[in-house]
Scaffold this motif. Sequence first.
Motif, PDB file in Angstrom:
ATOM      1  N   MET A   1     -23.957 -40.560 -39.900  1.00 16.05           N
ATOM      2  CA  MET A   1     -25.319 -41.776 -39.996  1.00 16.05           C
ATOM      3  C   MET A   1     -25.161 -42.380 -41.219  1.00 16.05           C
ATOM      4  O   MET A   1     -24.620 -42.236 -42.218  1.00 16.05           O
ATOM      5  CB  MET A   1     -26.301 -41.155 -40.033  1.00 16.05           C
ATOM      6  CG  MET A   1     -27.644 -41.801 -40.131  1.00 16.05           C
ATOM      7  SD  MET A   1     -29.158 -41.054 -40.140  1.00 16.05           S
ATOM      8  CE  MET A   1     -30.575 -42.404 -40.547  1.00 16.05           C
ATOM      9  N   ASP A  54     -29.701 -37.065 -44.757  1.00 18.10           N
ATOM     10  CA  ASP A  54     -30.206 -36.896 -43.508  1.00 18.10           C
ATOM     11  C   ASP A  54     -31.296 -35.373 -43.573  1.00 18.10           C
ATOM     12  O   ASP A  54     -30.838 -34.421 -44.246  1.00 18.10           O
ATOM     13  CB  ASP A  54     -29.154 -36.401 -42.252  1.00 18.10           C
ATOM     14  CG  ASP A  54     -28.717 -37.791 -41.803  1.00 18.10           C
ATOM     15  OD1 ASP A  54     -29.292 -38.926 -42.232  1.00 18.10           O
ATOM     16  OD2 ASP A  54     -27.336 -37.727 -41.515  1.00 18.10           O
ATOM     17  N   SER A  57     -29.376 -32.090 -43.157  1.00 15.36           N
ATOM     18  CA  SER A  57     -28.137 -31.871 -44.210  1.00 15.36           C
ATOM     19  C   SER A  57     -28.691 -30.787 -45.140  1.00 15.36           C
ATOM     20  O   SER A  57     -29.844 -30.478 -45.175  1.00 15.36           O
ATOM     21  CB  SER A  57     -27.912 -33.149 -44.968  1.00 15.36           C
ATOM     22  OG  SER A  57     -28.801 -33.455 -45.842  1.00 15.36           O
ATOM     23  N   GLU A 186     -23.480 -37.404 -46.872  1.00 19.08           N
ATOM     24  CA  GLU A 186     -23.065 -37.691 -45.695  1.00 19.08           C
ATOM     25  C   GLU A 186     -22.454 -36.522 -45.160  1.00 19.08           C
ATOM     26  O   GLU A 186     -21.615 -35.670 -45.698  1.00 19.08           O
ATOM     27  CB  GLU A 186     -21.933 -38.608 -45.549  1.00 19.08           C
ATOM     28  CG  GLU A 186     -22.394 -40.053 -46.218  1.00 19.08           C
ATOM     29  CD  GLU A 186     -23.390 -40.792 -45.273  1.00 19.08           C
ATOM     30  OE1 GLU A 186     -23.615 -40.449 -44.302  1.00 19.08           O
ATOM     31  OE2 GLU A 186     -23.941 -41.798 -45.945  1.00 19.08           O
ATOM     32  N   THR A 187     -22.825 -36.062 -43.979  1.00 20.16           N
ATOM     33  CA  THR A 187     -22.134 -35.004 -42.970  1.00 20.16           C
ATOM     34  C   THR A 187     -21.750 -35.798 -41.751  1.00 20.16           C
ATOM     35  O   THR A 187     -22.238 -36.430 -41.160  1.00 20.16           O
ATOM     36  CB  THR A 187     -23.327 -33.946 -42.725  1.00 20.16           C
ATOM     37  OG1 THR A 187     -24.318 -34.688 -41.916  1.00 20.16           O
ATOM     38  CG2 THR A 187     -23.949 -33.408 -43.935  1.00 20.16           C
ATOM     39  N   TYR A 188     -20.393 -34.943 -41.612  1.00 25.55           N
ATOM     40  CA  TYR A 188     -19.897 -35.339 -40.279  1.00 25.55           C
ATOM     41  C   TYR A 188     -19.046 -34.213 -39.647  1.00 25.55           C
ATOM     42  O   TYR A 188     -18.757 -33.297 -40.445  1.00 25.55           O
ATOM     43  CB  TYR A 188     -19.147 -36.624 -40.294  1.00 25.55           C
ATOM     44  CG  TYR A 188     -17.998 -36.713 -41.310  1.00 25.55           C
ATOM     45  CD1 TYR A 188     -16.785 -36.549 -40.863  1.00 25.55           C
ATOM     46  CD2 TYR A 188     -18.220 -37.149 -42.502  1.00 25.55           C
ATOM     47  CE1 TYR A 188     -15.792 -36.438 -41.924  1.00 25.55           C
ATOM     48  CE2 TYR A 188     -17.204 -37.202 -43.350  1.00 25.55           C
ATOM     49  CZ  TYR A 188     -16.180 -36.862 -43.152  1.00 25.55           C
ATOM     50  OH  TYR A 188     -15.135 -37.120 -44.010  1.00 25.55           O
ATOM     51  N   VAL A 189     -18.262 -34.402 -38.597  1.00 26.51           N
ATOM     52  CA  VAL A 189     -17.494 -33.530 -37.735  1.00 26.51           C
ATOM     53  C   VAL A 189     -16.044 -33.779 -37.879  1.00 26.51           C
ATOM     54  O   VAL A 189     -15.905 -35.365 -37.482  1.00 26.51           O
ATOM     55  CB  VAL A 189     -17.817 -33.129 -36.530  1.00 26.51           C
ATOM     56  CG1 VAL A 189     -17.155 -32.114 -36.092  1.00 26.51           C
ATOM     57  CG2 VAL A 189     -19.255 -32.485 -36.556  1.00 26.51           C
ATOM     58  N   ASP A 190     -14.904 -33.174 -38.449  1.00 24.40           N
ATOM     59  CA  ASP A 190     -13.746 -33.612 -38.623  1.00 24.40           C
ATOM     60  C   ASP A 190     -12.930 -33.309 -37.241  1.00 24.40           C
ATOM     61  O   ASP A 190     -13.606 -33.007 -36.203  1.00 24.40           O
ATOM     62  CB  ASP A 190     -12.958 -32.756 -39.645  1.00 24.40           C
ATOM     63  CG  ASP A 190     -12.791 -31.306 -39.232  1.00 24.40           C
ATOM     64  OD1 ASP A 190     -13.043 -30.966 -38.299  1.00 24.40           O
ATOM     65  OD2 ASP A 190     -12.623 -30.546 -40.410  1.00 24.40           O
ATOM     66  N   PRO A 195     -17.646 -28.843 -39.781  1.00 26.00           N
ATOM     67  CA  PRO A 195     -18.376 -29.608 -40.742  1.00 26.00           C
ATOM     68  C   PRO A 195     -17.721 -30.359 -41.816  1.00 26.00           C
ATOM     69  O   PRO A 195     -16.981 -29.587 -42.759  1.00 26.00           O
ATOM     70  CB  PRO A 195     -19.380 -28.623 -40.993  1.00 26.00           C
ATOM     71  CG  PRO A 195     -18.662 -27.353 -41.062  1.00 26.00           C
ATOM     72  CD  PRO A 195     -17.749 -27.315 -39.839  1.00 26.00           C
TER      73      PRO A 195
END
Length: 236
Positions: A1, A54, A57, A186-190, A195
């Motif tokens: 995001m 977020d 998170s 920030e969080t995201y998926v590789d 995560p």
Amino acid sequence: MAGERADGPGGPDGPGDDGGEGGGEDPLPFGVAGLDDRLGAPLRPGSVVALSADPASPSEELLYPPAAANPNRYLTTLRGAAEVRAHADRTVDTGSIDVREATGSSLLDDPAGSFSGLDPRSVVVLDPVTELEREGRERYRAFLDTLVRAVRTTESVALLHCLRMNPRALQRDLTLAVADTVLELETYVDENGGPVVTLAARKARFGRAPAGPVPLSFEDGPAVAGGSGAGTDTGE
């Protein structure tokens, strides 16, 4: 995001910055080994720090180490004090954290009383600030002015937990304008489906600009991923 903009005052309605305070003394320890070096020591005495993240998170876990590593006052406007202590107890000594329950109305009605008796070089956590941002603009602006005076007088740091909302909190522009430092989690998926969590300083009014986002892990409390140190650092 995508992160929220934090690149300057929010126009004529934003609280002023006199540019002559904050950051003059030794920084307060963040309490996470290696993080001060990677982020340019963001906890500058007399400053306001906004942590933008977020709601889903693990950002709450970044509020406990700075509080535990310094004199503190932890104002929780959402969770109960016992819940905060129970969650923080996984990674820090909660006996050193002064957790107080508060409401947006109580803080706005008596901001000076909320910060009276603050110890020098304290960390004041406001978790989260969203309830205050939903109130009238002038009331919230007056609260921020009082908060700035309190942390500058005591050479303390205010750490504001800014949860990203949709729609955005009404007064979030004031929060980001008055903040001397804005940290974005920030969080995201590789590509392997795992995560990834990073923390970056997007605004650093009194410190050096860090090279880039810092990867974090939260397996046993917040730690710099791949760093030589892990877990929390008391700063002693």
